[in-house]
Design an enzyme around this catalytic site. Structure first.
Site, PDB file in Angstrom:
ATOM      1  N   SER A 282       1.812  -9.620  -0.697  1.00 41.81           N
ATOM      2  CA  SER A 282       1.456  -8.198  -0.689  1.00 41.81           C
ATOM      3  C   SER A 282       1.664  -7.527   0.663  1.00 41.81           C
ATOM      4  O   SER A 282       1.860  -6.321   0.753  1.00 41.81           O
ATOM      5  CB  SER A 282       0.003  -8.024  -1.127  1.00 41.81           C
ATOM      6  OG  SER A 282      -0.844  -8.776  -0.289  1.00 41.81           O
TER       7      SER A 282
ATOM      8  N   LYS B 119       0.818  -1.218   0.000  1.00 38.80           N
ATOM      9  CA  LYS B 119       0.000   0.000   0.000  1.00 38.80           C
ATOM     10  C   LYS B 119       0.853   1.271   0.000  1.00 38.80           C
ATOM     11  O   LYS B 119       0.462   2.289  -0.545  1.00 38.80           O
ATOM     12  CB  LYS B 119      -0.949   0.010   1.210  1.00 38.80           C
ATOM     13  CG  LYS B 119      -2.050  -1.040   1.149  1.00 38.80           C
ATOM     14  CD  LYS B 119      -3.038  -0.787   0.029  1.00 38.80           C
ATOM     15  CE  LYS B 119      -4.200  -1.759   0.043  1.00 38.80           C
ATOM     16  NZ  LYS B 119      -5.032  -1.651  -1.185  1.00 38.80           N
TER      17      LYS B 119
ATOM     18  N   GLU C 128      -9.999   5.729   2.650  1.00 33.88           N
ATOM     19  CA  GLU C 128     -10.807   4.638   3.192  1.00 33.88           C
ATOM     20  C   GLU C 128      -9.841   3.528   3.589  1.00 33.88           C
ATOM     21  O   GLU C 128      -8.734   3.452   3.074  1.00 33.88           O
ATOM     22  CB  GLU C 128     -11.789   4.118   2.142  1.00 33.88           C
ATOM     23  CG  GLU C 128     -11.210   3.100   1.144  1.00 33.88           C
ATOM     24  CD  GLU C 128     -10.155   3.652   0.194  1.00 33.88           C
ATOM     25  OE1 GLU C 128     -10.071   4.892   0.067  1.00 33.88           O
ATOM     26  OE2 GLU C 128      -9.403   2.857  -0.398  1.00 33.88           O
TER      27      GLU C 128
END
Lengths: 256, 399
Positions: free
Chosen positions: B379, B90, B112
């Site tokens: 990830s 991210k 969000e």
């Protein structure tokens, strides 16, 4: 051209909004008849959507209640057929793109024509995306209502030129809901709209009091109110129709 | 004619800009700024410095030798996005968007978050760049991920619990969009995945494409050739598109996205959008969504809060339509088994999201020839999931 122009033939208008099926269609029907009796010139019927991203908490709540009651698009179509037996004022649907797209845009819009719905408002379809809906709106003579916002600036003229039915001018930033004060310079936006279009222009978002309605209709062709009416439904439920009548009457008088 | 000639940001039939008029000038401004800065030397140097010096890039391409031997088939490499600062991929997107927002003169970021990874990354970038930050998080998720709420607050952000709808990720997105319509001048909406209205799917993809830019060079260096399979988990799809992007034109590289099947794609408790959804319009884009016959968005379910979303990014929808990528469904049970398997076998605790990709590798690697090469993107790291995994196995932990 649809019937919407008829709503604006006799001066300033008041346009009430109601969510179909909150708390049930029978109550919605009685409220709509009271709105007509009180002098509403055009009525916005909300088809509930699970995730109404342009709505504040009040109309979100109405959408949720209606869906929990099991309401569907087909039931609302049948309901409008019943209404149209005696109600002649123009009516438009207000819903979200996915409700139309998922039903089949052509099927949905042709159905609107069949049952006597004059226009549709889709707050998540801006100018750039409208053609996939207007191709059918044009074919079936249903107006796709264009929205203009306080942030539209250089886009106002273009949107106004292509508008049909009426133009929905959003009074403020943010989502639907009552506001104590509306600070946008709406007069100058209306001026640009009028320079570019003959289509009537009504102002919505944030309006709840007769004073606000009077002010908005004095600078445009009318006022649109949703959340203040939905609050009456939330408060009084099945007993709401008489309260809706009193409220709509006061707003219609203020707009005149 | 299906789409308007005015419509931008299309991936085949998908994408577009289905948003309120109030936001149109904001996304146009964002697109113009991005088109300028993406080719700006100074911007790219600043971003590369942040990636390398702050986030710890490039991330490792690790040969998972024990896993390879154990499964007895394809050679398995892990792209270690879990080693990035803040613990997931991210941060790649967030550093890019926060820097872009700052160049645009914005002083406030909103975001969000589902599991909290994107929220923590945004709060981190805001702290670093001296920006105000507000994160919207479903109330359910604030309870499930209380530690991440604390981390965001520690980093100086406000966290707003979202009570509307199902009080999970989709509602957090809706609420962030509502907030953006009410405050545009000083605020950038730092969207966390390759979703939403154009230009977000393109911007987020470009910032995440660093994953495959690196892995392509790394595998060429280690193996002298491209991989046969690249695999990643898919919710909205940001780590997957980043993992796929620089292989899309290499038709011999098979791309596999792993969706969250929850309790199974034949149940209602699933979040597998490609496998169970159909085309629709929601959250600013045309793509595939889990929905009922009237277009009401379905409440979705996955053990992974990061994959617990009823839609998928429009570029994935297009890669599915064109057959370029394959999207498979992985259940909670399979993902939890894989979570434990990778921990035990390689000493790497993957995020439960990433464990969905590991689970599919466990299924297909044994049947592949030993000279085949597979890259799995890890990830994120799984520390955040340990308490939930313990609960899943009936162990009661108190932190």
């Amino acid at each position: 051209m649809s019937n919407i122009y008829k709503a604006f033939e006799n001066g300033k208008v008041f346009i009430p909004f109601i969510t179909c099926g909150d708390p049930d269609l029978e109550t919605t029907g009685r409220c709509i008849r009271k709105m007509v009796e009180a002098g509403a010139s055009l009525i916005e019927l909300g088809i509930p959507f699970s995730d109404p991203t342009a709505e504040g908490p009040v109309i979100q709540g109405a959408n949720l209640r209606a869906l929990e009651g099991g309401i569907t698009t087909d039931q609302i179509f049948d309901f409008v057929v019943e209404l149209r037996k005696d109600i002649t004022v123009p009516m438009v649907f207000m819903t979200y793109a996915n409700v139309v797209y998922s039903y089949g845009s052509e099927k949905f819009i042709s159905k609107c024509k069949d049952i006597g719905i004059d226009g549709i408002i889709l707050p998540d379809v801006p100018y750039e995306e409208k053609e996939e809906f207007t191709q059918y709106c044009d074919k079936y003579d249903v107006d796709l209502i264009s929205l203009i916002a306080p942030t539209s600036e250089n886009r106002i003229a273009q949107i106004a030129k292509d508008a049909s039915g009426f133009i929905y001018l959003v009074s403020s930033l943010g989502v639907t809901g009552t506001r104590s004060e509306i600070t946008t310079d709406l007069g100058s936006i209306v001026k640009v709209i009028k320079e570019n279009s003959n289509v009537p222009c009504a102002i919505g978002f944030g309006i709840s009091t007769p004073e606000q309605a009077k002010k908005m209709s004095s600078i445009s062709d009318g006022a649109i109110v949703g959340s203040a009416i939905i609050k009456l439904l939330a408060q009084y439920g099945k007993d709401a129709p008489d309260h809706v009548y009193e409220y709509v009457k006061s707003m219609v008088d203020a707009c005149k | 004619m299906e789409n308007s000639t005015n419509s931008k940001g299309r991936f085949g039939n998908h994408g577009g800009q289905y948003i309120p008029e109030t936001l149109m000038n904001a996304v146009i401004e964002l697109e113009e700024a991005y088109n300028h800065y993406k080719n700006d030397k100074e911007f790219n140097e600043e971003l590369t410095t942040l990636f390398n010096e702050y986030a710890g890039r490039p991330s490792r391409l690790y040969f998972a030798e024990k896993m390879t031997k154990d499964l007895g088939g394809a050679k398995i490499y892990l792209k270690r996005e879990d080693l990035n600062h803040t613990g997931s991929h991210k941060i790649n997107n967030v550093l890019g968007q926060a820097l872009l927002a700052k160049k645009m003169g914005k002083t406030r970021l909103i975001a969000e978050t589902g599991a909290g990874q994107h929220g923590v990354a945004t709060a981190t970038a805001a702290a670093l760049l001296g920006m105000e930050c507000v994160v919207f998080m479903g109330e359910e998720d604030t309870k499930r991920q209380a530690l991440n709420v604390y981390r965001m607050k520690l980093l100086g952000s406000d966290v707003i619990p979202v009570k509307s709808g199902t009080a999970t990720l989709k509602d957090a997105v809706s609420e962030a969009m509502r907030e953006w319509t009410s405050r545009i001048d000083d605020t950038h909406y730092c969207l966390g995945s390759v979703m939403g209205p154009h230009p977000f799917p393109t911007i987020v993809r470009d910032f995440q494409a660093v994953i495959s830019r690196e892995s392509r060079a790394q595998i060429l260096e280690k193996e002298g050739r491209l991989p046969d399979v690249v695999m990643a988990c898919v919710g909205g799809g940001s780590n997957a598109i980043g993992s796929f992007y620089h292989y899309i034109d290499d038709k011999d590289v098979k791309l596999i996205g792993c969706e969250a099947a929850g309790r199974g794609i034949d149940t209602f408790e699933t979040a597998a959008t490609i496998n169970t959804g159909r085309e629709g319009i929601f959250h600013g884009m045309k793509s595939y969504f889990c929905q009922d016959k009237y277009g009401q968005i379905a409440p979705v379910y996955s053990i992974s809060a990061g994959l617990d979303y009823p839609g998928i990014g429009p570029e994935h929808a297009y890669l599915h339509d064109s057959g370029r990528a394959q999207y498979v469904a992985v259940t909670d049970d399979e993902a939890v088994d894989a979570f434990e398997y990778l921990s035990r076998t390689e000493g790497i605790i993957p995020a439960i999201e990433s464990a969905h990709a590991v689970a599919h590798a466990i299924k297909i690697a044994p049947a592949m020839d030993k000279d085949k090469i597979m890259i799995i993107t890890i990830s994120g790291r799984g520390d955040k999931d340990c308490a939930a995994m313990a609960r899943y196995r009936g162990v009661d932990l108190s932190e």
